[in-house]
Design an enzyme around this catalytic site. Structure first.
Site, PDB file in Angstrom:
ATOM      1  N   VAL A 204      -9.633  -1.025   3.684  1.00 46.30           N
ATOM      2  CA  VAL A 204     -10.185   0.038   4.998  1.00 46.30           C
ATOM      3  C   VAL A 204      -9.280   0.206   6.271  1.00 46.30           C
ATOM      4  O   VAL A 204      -8.351  -0.990   6.297  1.00 46.30           O
ATOM      5  CB  VAL A 204     -11.569  -0.690   5.980  1.00 46.30           C
ATOM      6  CG1 VAL A 204     -12.375  -0.356   7.151  1.00 46.30           C
ATOM      7  CG2 VAL A 204     -12.390  -0.659   4.564  1.00 46.30           C
TER       8      VAL A 204
ATOM      9  N   THR B 124      -8.458   2.551   9.206  1.00 44.50           N
ATOM     10  CA  THR B 124      -8.245   3.746  10.295  1.00 44.50           C
ATOM     11  C   THR B 124      -9.347   2.624  10.983  1.00 44.50           C
ATOM     12  O   THR B 124      -9.235   2.178  12.652  1.00 44.50           O
ATOM     13  CB  THR B 124      -9.080   4.781  10.612  1.00 44.50           C
ATOM     14  OG1 THR B 124      -8.486   5.171   8.873  1.00 44.50           O
ATOM     15  CG2 THR B 124      -9.138   5.756  11.912  1.00 44.50           C
TER      16      THR B 124
ATOM     17  N   ASP C 280       2.349   5.759  -5.027  1.00 45.81           N
ATOM     18  CA  ASP C 280       1.775   6.347  -4.888  1.00 45.81           C
ATOM     19  C   ASP C 280       2.384   7.781  -4.613  1.00 45.81           C
ATOM     20  O   ASP C 280       3.431   8.371  -4.259  1.00 45.81           O
ATOM     21  CB  ASP C 280       1.636   6.626  -3.466  1.00 45.81           C
ATOM     22  CG  ASP C 280       0.646   7.801  -2.555  1.00 45.81           C
ATOM     23  OD1 ASP C 280       0.412   8.280  -3.282  1.00 45.81           O
ATOM     24  OD2 ASP C 280      -0.285   7.559  -1.325  1.00 45.81           O
TER      25      ASP C 280
ATOM     26  N   HIS D 205      -8.412   9.267   3.667  1.00 45.61           N
ATOM     27  CA  HIS D 205      -7.845   8.732   4.827  1.00 45.61           C
ATOM     28  C   HIS D 205      -7.980   9.477   5.993  1.00 45.61           C
ATOM     29  O   HIS D 205      -7.785  10.036   6.162  1.00 45.61           O
ATOM     30  CB  HIS D 205      -6.535   8.321   4.641  1.00 45.61           C
ATOM     31  CG  HIS D 205      -5.444   8.134   3.499  1.00 45.61           C
ATOM     32  ND1 HIS D 205      -5.908   6.264   2.420  1.00 45.61           N
ATOM     33  CD2 HIS D 205      -4.953   8.112   2.225  1.00 45.61           C
ATOM     34  CE1 HIS D 205      -5.743   6.086   1.718  1.00 45.61           C
ATOM     35  NE2 HIS D 205      -5.153   7.173   1.226  1.00 45.61           N
ATOM     36  N   GLY D 206      -8.595   8.429   6.566  1.00 47.84           N
ATOM     37  CA  GLY D 206      -8.957   8.557   7.845  1.00 47.84           C
ATOM     38  C   GLY D 206      -9.887   8.903   8.512  1.00 47.84           C
ATOM     39  O   GLY D 206     -11.176   8.724   7.575  1.00 47.84           O
TER      40      GLY D 206
ATOM     41  N   ASP E  75       0.796  -1.239   0.340  1.00 46.96           N
ATOM     42  CA  ASP E  75       0.017   0.242   0.255  1.00 46.96           C
ATOM     43  C   ASP E  75       0.763   0.839   0.360  1.00 46.96           C
ATOM     44  O   ASP E  75       2.227   0.978   0.645  1.00 46.96           O
ATOM     45  CB  ASP E  75      -0.815  -0.122   1.183  1.00 46.96           C
ATOM     46  CG  ASP E  75      -2.358   1.023   1.442  1.00 46.96           C
ATOM     47  OD1 ASP E  75      -2.392   1.235   0.082  1.00 46.96           O
ATOM     48  OD2 ASP E  75      -3.277   0.971   2.710  1.00 46.96           O
ATOM     49  N   HIS E  76       0.384   2.442  -0.424  1.00 48.92           N
ATOM     50  CA  HIS E  76       0.880   3.836  -0.300  1.00 48.92           C
ATOM     51  C   HIS E  76       2.877   3.478  -0.230  1.00 48.92           C
ATOM     52  O   HIS E  76       3.365   4.015   0.261  1.00 48.92           O
ATOM     53  CB  HIS E  76       0.388   4.697   0.729  1.00 48.92           C
ATOM     54  CG  HIS E  76      -0.735   4.524   0.329  1.00 48.92           C
ATOM     55  ND1 HIS E  76      -1.637   5.928  -0.594  1.00 48.92           N
ATOM     56  CD2 HIS E  76      -1.725   3.818   0.807  1.00 48.92           C
ATOM     57  CE1 HIS E  76      -2.604   5.576  -0.937  1.00 48.92           C
ATOM     58  NE2 HIS E  76      -3.269   4.629   0.531  1.00 48.92           N
TER      59      HIS E  76
ATOM     60  N   GLY F 242      -9.672   5.079   1.421  1.00 46.55           N
ATOM     61  CA  GLY F 242      -9.974   6.042   2.548  1.00 46.55           C
ATOM     62  C   GLY F 242     -11.395   5.130   3.215  1.00 46.55           C
ATOM     63  O   GLY F 242     -12.300   5.994   3.129  1.00 46.55           O
TER      64      GLY F 242
HETATM   65  P1  13P Z   1      -9.054   4.689   5.639  1.00 47.68           P
HETATM   66  O1  13P Z   1      -7.931   4.680   7.221  1.00 47.68           O
HETATM   67  O2  13P Z   1      -9.703   5.828   5.856  1.00 47.68           O
HETATM   68  O3  13P Z   1     -10.005   3.282   6.010  1.00 47.68           O
HETATM   69  O4  13P Z   1      -8.100   4.299   4.434  1.00 47.68           O
HETATM   70  C1  13P Z   1      -7.620   3.235   4.528  1.00 47.68           C
HETATM   71  C2  13P Z   1      -6.732   3.228   3.468  1.00 47.68           C
HETATM   72  O5  13P Z   1      -7.633   3.621   2.215  1.00 47.68           O
HETATM   73  C3  13P Z   1      -5.166   2.259   3.105  1.00 47.68           C
HETATM   74  O6  13P Z   1      -4.773   2.560   2.177  1.00 47.68           O
END
Ligand code: 13P
Length: 288
Positions: free
Chosen positions: A238, A240, A102, A181-182, A80-81, A216
Site C-alpha cells: 500500500v 498511494t 521489476d 498502482h495508484g 521496491d520496483h 497496488g
Molecule cells: P498503491 O500506491 O496503489 O497502493 O501501490 C503500491 C505498491 O504496490 C508499491 O509497490
C-alpha cells in the site's frame, strides 16, 4: 532475529498477509513502525527507486536496523520496483531483506533474462535476500490518476507465471490479477474500488507454489483483500493511500499552527494520519 522468509512462511501457513508500506521521510517511517508495534505485527517497509534517492539507500537501511536493534522487532526492508542491476546491488550491499527486480515493462523473455541476471548479482552479495519478480502490467505510479493507464487490466495467466518462476527461480512473484498502482479520483473521492480476480490468484498460486505479492493495494475492495489473501497473497503493498494521508496531515498541521516553524511541532497530525491508514490495513491483512 526472525528472518523475512520465516515470517512469510508463518503468514502463508496462517493464511494472512504481511503489510508492506512505502515511506520516504520520518513521518511515514515513524507512523508505520508505531502502527505495527501497537498491533505487535511484523511489517515490511518499502522504498521505490525515487523514494530511495530521497532518503538515501544506506540511510533507510540504518533506520530499519535501529528499530530492529532497539526492540528486536520483525521489521523488514524492501527495495521496491528496482529497474537496474546497479540499484539492486546497492540495496543488497546496504542490507535490504528483499529486492524487487521489476522487468514487467520488458517483453516476457527479456524480463526473464534480466531478472535472472539480477538474482545472480543479488545472491552473490547475500544469498539470504529474497528476490521478487514481476509479470503483467499494473501501471507504475502511486499517484491519483485521471484514467486507468494503457495496458492495465490484462491478467497474468497461470502458465505464464509458472514459466517465469521456473526460468528465473525468483523467491516471490508479483502477478497482474486486477490490481493497479495508484488510485483513480473516483476511488479517492467516491466509492469506486479496485476488484481482484480471486480465481486467477488461486490458479497462479497452485501453479507456482512460491510467495506472492499483491501490489497496488490502495483503493482495493476489503472483501477482495480478504479473499486474495486466503487464495495465496502473502505480502500486500500500500502506498498511494499513505501519500494522501501524509498530504492531508501536513496540511492540517500547517493550518493548525500558522506561526509555528518547528517541523516536529507541525508534523504530528501527519504521523497520526498515516498511522491510521497503516493500522486499518494491518488489521485487515492479519485477520484470520
Ligand atoms: P498503491 O500506491 O496503489 O497502493 O501501490 C503500491 C505498491 O504496490 C508499491 O509497490
Amino acid at each position: 532475529m526472525t528472518s523475512l522468509r520465516e515470517v512469510l512462511n508463518r503468514a502463508e501457513a496462517d493464511r494472512v498477509a504481511v503489510g508492506h508500506f512505502n515511506f520516504s521521510d520520518l513521518v511515514g517511517f515513524n507512523a508505520i513502525v508505531a502502527a505495527a508495534r501497537d498491533q505487535r505485527l511484523p511489517v515490511m517497509l518499502g522504498l521505490s527507486e525515487g523514494e530511495r534517492e530521497f532518503t538515501g539507500v544506506r540511510q533507510a537501511a540504518a533506520l530499519v536496523k535501529a528499530v530492529r536493534d532497539e526492540y528486536d522487532y520483525p521489521i523488514f526492508l524492501n527495495a521496491d520496483h528496482t529497474h537496474s542491476i546497479a540499484n539492486a546491488e546497492a540495496a543488497a550491499k546496504a542490507g535490504f531483506d528483499e529486492i524487487i527486480f521489476d522487468g514487467s515493462a520488458l517483453p516476457f523473455e527479456e524480463n526473464i533474462a534480466q531478472t535472472r541476471k539480477a538474482i545472480e548479482a543479488i545472491k552473490s552479495i547475500n544469498p539470504a535476500i529474497l528476490v521478487e519478480g514481476e509479470i503483467g502490467w499494473i501501471g507504475a505510479s502511486s499517484a491519483v490518476l485521471d484514467k486507468i493507464p494503457d495496458g492495465v487490466g490484462v491478467l497474468t495467466t497461470a502458465d505464464e507465471a509458472k514459466q517465469f518462476v521456473d526460468a528465473t527461480l525468483v523467491d516471490v512473484l508479483s502477478p497482474a490479477v486486477g490490481n493497479m498502482h495508484g488510485m483513480l479520483a473516483s476511488m479517492v473521492h467516491g466509492n469506486v474500488r479496485k476488484r481482484l480476480n480471486i480465481e486467477r490468484i488461486a490458479e497462479i498460486k497452485a501453479a507456482v507454489r512460491i510467495f506472492m505479492t499483491l501490489h497496488g493495494g490502495s483503493g482495493t475492495n476489503d472483501d477482495d483483500f480478504r479473499r486474495a489473501i486466503k487464495s495465496g497473497m502473502t505480502i500486500v503493498h500500500v502506498n498511494t493511500e499513505l501519500r494522501l494521508a501524509w498530504r492531508r496531515g501536513v496540511e492540517a498541521g500547517l493550518a493548525a499552527a500558522p506561526n509555528e516553524v518547528a517541523p516536529y511541532k507541525i508534523l504530528g497530525p501527519a504521523v497520526e494520519a498515516v498511522k491510521e491508514v497503516v493500522s486499518s490495513r494491518l488489521e485487515l491483512f492479519s485477520s484470520r
